[in-house]
Design an enzyme around this catalytic site. Structure first.
Site: not given
Length: 322
Positions: A252, A247-250
């Site tokens: 970003c 979720p975090k990288v998505a």
DNA sequence: CCCCAGGTCTGTA
DNA sequence: TACAGACCTGGG
């Protein structure tokens, strides 16, 4: 050539947005290659002066090319692409009026004045950069991205020097993963200590297989090409399917790469900052923080995240919260 | 030598 | 669904 929009180029470049590594810096001029109509163009951007917070830019075509004719590319095309990358059409004054209505957000506006999104010049690069950033430090993932460009990107000569593009997914999907793979792959013709053209030699660690698989999927999965026309939720689910993308990288990728401003990338720090500001004394999960940010800040969620994170990172608030 | 860095993946209740 | 543990790597 000059833009009128308010922007602090140094702040943008050093803000650690995962769409790309900071551009090359020489004598206060940031330089990198962008593509306009598939033609590589070297762009230099720099601040007019410290006080004005407006930016200038100039560009060069490669010097050994007859078919990269400027005739097919108008200066306006280039200007539009530079403007897009630095999100210059975003109304910062209006955003600052919004921030000033919330006493918890107001301090970050003054601290980060002129900070804008640093959007992808190459979507694929923004995927790999964002994957590289997970559980990593800014200094380390940016070094890794630079090494990947030097090892597998196209080397292009410009009058002012040599630059490298980011390699295509077709190339990156088939590079060696580590020194052992390279050693076996080249038929043991070189010593294993000399195997330096592999992903792990770029310092990406256990993210190497994620990058290779994502590259592979990039070459066959057509949904990815449709992301710019998708709604946020659909784009989020699409990106989340890639290995190394949580979720975090998505978020970003969607925010810094594609400019989905309703995304609210949530990591441990944003969690601490949001908890400190809006839920003092409580421990909110990262997932709840993401929902809270998107719900509360709406279309400004991405910019609020950018400003909060930066203010906290540079002001010393992070150490205090830790 | 230990700890951590802007998480993700995998296996287990 | 929720939550530990492991995980490359390099700098403090």
């Amino acid at each position: 050539m000059k833009f009128n929009s308010l922007i602090d180029m140094g702040l943008v470049q050093e803000s650690g947005q995962t769409s790309q590594a900071p551009w090359g810096l020489i004598n206060n001029i940031y330089s990198d290659i962008i593509f306009v109509k598939n033609t590589p163009i070297l762009v230099n951007v720099f601040q007019e002066d410290i006080n004005s917070l407006s930016m200038n830019y100039e560009f060069q075509l490669k010097d050994n090319s007859v078919n990269a004719s400027i005739d097919d590319i108008s200066e306006n095309d280039i200007k539009k692409e530079v403007s897009r990358i630095f999100d210059l059409d975003f109304d910062l004054d209006k955003f600052y009026r919004y921030l000033s209505n919330d006493s918890k957000l107001k301090p970050s506006a003054k601290f980060c004045r002129g900070l804008r999104l640093f959007l992808a010049k190459d979507y694929f690069e923004s995927f790999v950069s964002s994957i590289a950033s997970a559980n990593n430090s800014i200094i380390r993932w940016t070094k890794s991205i630079s090494k990947i460009r030097q090892k597998w990107g196209n080397e292009i000569q410009f009058p002012s020097g040599t630059f490298y593009t980011f390699p295509s997914p077709e190339i990156l999907k088939s590079v060696y993963e580590d020194d052992l793979g390279e050693y076996e792959g080249c038929g043991r013709t070189i010593e294993i200590e000399c195997c330096i053209k592999n992903l792990k030699s770029c310092g990406v660690g256990y993210r190497a297989p994620y990058m290779k698989k994502t590259s592979e999927i990039f070459t066959i999965e057509t949904d990815i090409q449709e992301i710019p026309t998708m709604k946020y939720e659909e784009a989020f689910e699409t990106v989340l399917d890639l290995p190394g993308v949580g979720p975090k990288v998505a978020d970003c990728i969607l925010l810094y790469g594609f400019g989905f401003r309703e995304a609210f990338p949530s990591d441990v720090w944003i969690k601490r900052i949001i908890s400190y500001l809006y839920f003092p004394g409580k421990d909110i999960s990262v997932d709840k923080v993401r929902e809270f940010g998107m719900e509360k800040f709406g279309a400004y969620a991405g910019y609020v995240q950018l400003y909060l994170f930066h203010h906290a990172r540079k002001s010393g608030l992070m150490k205090k919260l830790k």
